[in-house]
Design a protein around this motif. Structure first.
Motif, PDB file in Angstrom:
ATOM      1  N   LYS A 172       0.826  -1.219   0.000  1.00 21.62           N
ATOM      2  CA  LYS A 172       0.000   0.000   0.000  1.00 21.62           C
ATOM      3  C   LYS A 172       0.854   1.260   0.000  1.00 21.62           C
ATOM      4  O   LYS A 172       0.495   2.271  -0.598  1.00 21.62           O
ATOM      5  CB  LYS A 172      -0.922   0.018   1.226  1.00 21.62           C
ATOM      6  N   SER A 173       1.999   1.224   0.700  1.00 18.47           N
ATOM      7  CA  SER A 173       2.832   2.417   0.850  1.00 18.47           C
ATOM      8  C   SER A 173       4.032   2.443  -0.091  1.00 18.47           C
ATOM      9  O   SER A 173       4.876   3.325   0.016  1.00 18.47           O
ATOM     10  CB  SER A 173       3.318   2.528   2.298  1.00 18.47           C
ATOM     11  N   GLY A 174       4.140   1.468  -0.988  1.00 13.45           N
ATOM     12  CA  GLY A 174       5.275   1.456  -1.907  1.00 13.45           C
ATOM     13  C   GLY A 174       5.969   0.110  -1.930  1.00 13.45           C
ATOM     14  O   GLY A 174       5.312  -0.929  -1.801  1.00 13.45           O
ATOM     15  N   PRO A 175       7.312   0.103  -2.082  1.00 14.56           N
ATOM     16  CA  PRO A 175       8.059  -1.148  -2.196  1.00 14.56           C
ATOM     17  C   PRO A 175       7.797  -2.099  -1.027  1.00 14.56           C
ATOM     18  O   PRO A 175       7.631  -1.663   0.120  1.00 14.56           O
ATOM     19  CB  PRO A 175       9.521  -0.692  -2.198  1.00 14.56           C
ATOM     20  N   ALA A 176       7.760  -3.393  -1.346  1.00 19.97           N
ATOM     21  CA  ALA A 176       7.504  -4.412  -0.335  1.00 19.97           C
ATOM     22  C   ALA A 176       8.335  -5.653  -0.648  1.00 19.97           C
ATOM     23  O   ALA A 176       8.764  -5.853  -1.788  1.00 19.97           O
ATOM     24  CB  ALA A 176       6.019  -4.751  -0.298  1.00 19.97           C
ATOM     25  N   TYR A 177       8.553  -6.464   0.374  1.00 17.39           N
ATOM     26  CA  TYR A 177       9.333  -7.682   0.240  1.00 17.39           C
ATOM     27  C   TYR A 177       8.431  -8.894   0.456  1.00 17.39           C
ATOM     28  O   TYR A 177       7.497  -8.845   1.259  1.00 17.39           O
ATOM     29  CB  TYR A 177      10.447  -7.726   1.284  1.00 17.39           C
ATOM     30  N   LEU A 178       8.763  -9.986  -0.226  1.00 15.79           N
ATOM     31  CA  LEU A 178       8.067 -11.263  -0.043  1.00 15.79           C
ATOM     32  C   LEU A 178       8.935 -12.154   0.836  1.00 15.79           C
ATOM     33  O   LEU A 178      10.114 -12.370   0.529  1.00 15.79           O
ATOM     34  CB  LEU A 178       7.819 -11.930  -1.400  1.00 15.79           C
ATOM     35  N   PHE A 179       8.368 -12.645   1.932  1.00 19.00           N
ATOM     36  CA  PHE A 179       9.069 -13.535   2.863  1.00 19.00           C
ATOM     37  C   PHE A 179       8.368 -14.884   2.933  1.00 19.00           C
ATOM     38  O   PHE A 179       7.138 -14.951   2.849  1.00 19.00           O
ATOM     39  CB  PHE A 179       9.074 -12.934   4.280  1.00 19.00           C
ATOM     40  N   SER A 180       9.151 -15.927   3.138  1.00 14.40           N
ATOM     41  CA  SER A 180       8.578 -17.262   3.313  1.00 14.40           C
ATOM     42  C   SER A 180       8.016 -17.445   4.716  1.00 14.40           C
ATOM     43  O   SER A 180       7.076 -18.220   4.904  1.00 14.40           O
ATOM     44  CB  SER A 180       9.629 -18.346   3.030  1.00 14.40           C
ATOM     45  N   HIS A 181       8.578 -16.745   5.692  1.00 11.64           N
ATOM     46  CA  HIS A 181       8.127 -16.825   7.087  1.00 11.64           C
ATOM     47  C   HIS A 181       8.182 -15.439   7.724  1.00 11.64           C
ATOM     48  O   HIS A 181       8.980 -14.598   7.318  1.00 11.64           O
ATOM     49  CB  HIS A 181       9.022 -17.765   7.908  1.00 11.64           C
ATOM     50  N   ALA A 182       7.359 -15.235   8.722  1.00  5.83           N
ATOM     51  CA  ALA A 182       7.410 -14.022   9.542  1.00  5.83           C
ATOM     52  C   ALA A 182       7.155 -14.441  10.977  1.00  5.83           C
ATOM     53  O   ALA A 182       6.542 -15.486  11.229  1.00  5.83           O
ATOM     54  CB  ALA A 182       6.365 -13.011   9.083  1.00  5.83           C
ATOM     55  N   MET A 183       7.656 -13.659  11.922  1.00  2.63           N
ATOM     56  CA  MET A 183       7.503 -13.996  13.341  1.00  2.63           C
ATOM     57  C   MET A 183       7.051 -12.764  14.109  1.00  2.63           C
ATOM     58  O   MET A 183       7.127 -11.639  13.609  1.00  2.63           O
ATOM     59  CB  MET A 183       8.810 -14.530  13.902  1.00  2.63           C
ATOM     60  N   ASN A 184       6.574 -13.001  15.314  1.00  2.00           N
ATOM     61  CA  ASN A 184       6.136 -11.911  16.194  1.00  2.00           C
ATOM     62  C   ASN A 184       5.073 -11.047  15.531  1.00  2.00           C
ATOM     63  O   ASN A 184       5.098  -9.816  15.635  1.00  2.00           O
ATOM     64  CB  ASN A 184       7.330 -11.056  16.647  1.00  2.00           C
ATOM     65  N   ILE A 185       4.160 -11.715  14.841  1.00  5.88           N
ATOM     66  CA  ILE A 185       3.080 -11.012  14.150  1.00  5.88           C
ATOM     67  C   ILE A 185       1.732 -11.544  14.613  1.00  5.88           C
ATOM     68  O   ILE A 185       1.637 -12.636  15.181  1.00  5.88           O
ATOM     69  CB  ILE A 185       3.180 -11.156  12.619  1.00  5.88           C
ATOM     70  N   ILE A 186       0.708 -10.769  14.342  1.00  3.67           N
ATOM     71  CA  ILE A 186      -0.682 -11.181  14.516  1.00  3.67           C
ATOM     72  C   ILE A 186      -1.300 -11.178  13.131  1.00  3.67           C
ATOM     73  O   ILE A 186      -1.130 -10.212  12.372  1.00  3.67           O
ATOM     74  CB  ILE A 186      -1.436 -10.209  15.443  1.00  3.67           C
ATOM     75  N   VAL A 187      -1.978 -12.271  12.790  1.00  2.00           N
ATOM     76  CA  VAL A 187      -2.648 -12.370  11.500  1.00  2.00           C
ATOM     77  C   VAL A 187      -4.103 -11.960  11.697  1.00  2.00           C
ATOM     78  O   VAL A 187      -4.802 -12.508  12.545  1.00  2.00           O
ATOM     79  CB  VAL A 187      -2.548 -13.806  10.934  1.00  2.00           C
ATOM     80  N   GLY A 188      -4.544 -10.978  10.930  1.00  2.00           N
ATOM     81  CA  GLY A 188      -5.900 -10.448  11.049  1.00  2.00           C
ATOM     82  C   GLY A 188      -6.941 -11.298  10.339  1.00  2.00           C
ATOM     83  O   GLY A 188      -6.685 -12.445   9.955  1.00  2.00           O
ATOM     84  N   GLN A 189      -8.098 -10.694  10.138  1.00  2.00           N
ATOM     85  CA  GLN A 189      -9.224 -11.354   9.480  1.00  2.00           C
ATOM     86  C   GLN A 189      -8.919 -11.592   8.001  1.00  2.00           C
ATOM     87  O   GLN A 189      -8.347 -10.739   7.334  1.00  2.00           O
ATOM     88  CB  GLN A 189     -10.471 -10.476   9.584  1.00  2.00           C
ATOM     89  N   LYS A 190      -9.349 -12.756   7.512  1.00  2.00           N
ATOM     90  CA  LYS A 190      -9.146 -13.010   6.091  1.00  2.00           C
ATOM     91  C   LYS A 190     -10.193 -12.270   5.275  1.00  2.00           C
ATOM     92  O   LYS A 190     -11.324 -12.038   5.728  1.00  2.00           O
ATOM     93  CB  LYS A 190      -9.147 -14.502   5.786  1.00  2.00           C
ATOM     94  N   GLU A 191      -9.777 -11.862   4.078  1.00  2.00           N
ATOM     95  CA  GLU A 191     -10.683 -11.161   3.166  1.00  2.00           C
ATOM     96  C   GLU A 191     -10.199 -11.383   1.742  1.00  2.00           C
ATOM     97  O   GLU A 191      -9.014 -11.615   1.508  1.00  2.00           O
ATOM     98  CB  GLU A 191     -10.737  -9.667   3.466  1.00  2.00           C
TER      99      GLU A 191
END
Length: 106
Positions: free
Chosen positions: A34-53
């Motif tokens: 949404k804000s510009g450049p982004a990276y694709l990661f295979s894993h992430a940690m210390n996150i909360i996954v929100g509602q699916k849409e």
């Protein structure tokens, strides 16, 4: 939990410095958030996954869930849950994290 004393580079939440992803899990720097450049990661940690849409993105329709830093609640990007296009099935289960939301540490 990752061992950050090993000297392996990782990415932090820019807002609170919470570790979010290991450099070794970085798959591509060739994405847009949404804000510009982004990276694709295979894993992430210390996150909360929100509602699916379902969301229409540049490359098609996906079921995604926004991801948030578990420490400060900052929106970091999203997780691909489902691709409706067989050509993009490889993104399922992976994470887009916006470059403006993270900083790299060594």
């Amino acid at each position: 939990m990752a061992d950050f004393s090993s000297g392996r580079p990782f990415y932090n939440c820019r807002n609170c410095q919470n570790p979010i992803a290991l450099r070794s899990d970085l798959l591509s720097k060739d994405f847009l958030g949404k804000s510009g450049p982004a990276y694709l990661f295979s894993h992430a940690m210390n996150i909360i996954v929100g509602q699916k849409e379902d969301r229409k993105l540049i490359t098609g329709l996906y079921t995604i869930a926004d991801i948030y830093c578990c420490n400060c609640g900052e929106v970091l990007g999203w997780k691909y849950l489902r691709s409706y296009d067989v050509r993009h099935k490889n993104k399922e289960g992976k994470f887009i994290i916006e470059r403006a939301r993270i900083s790299k540490e060594y």
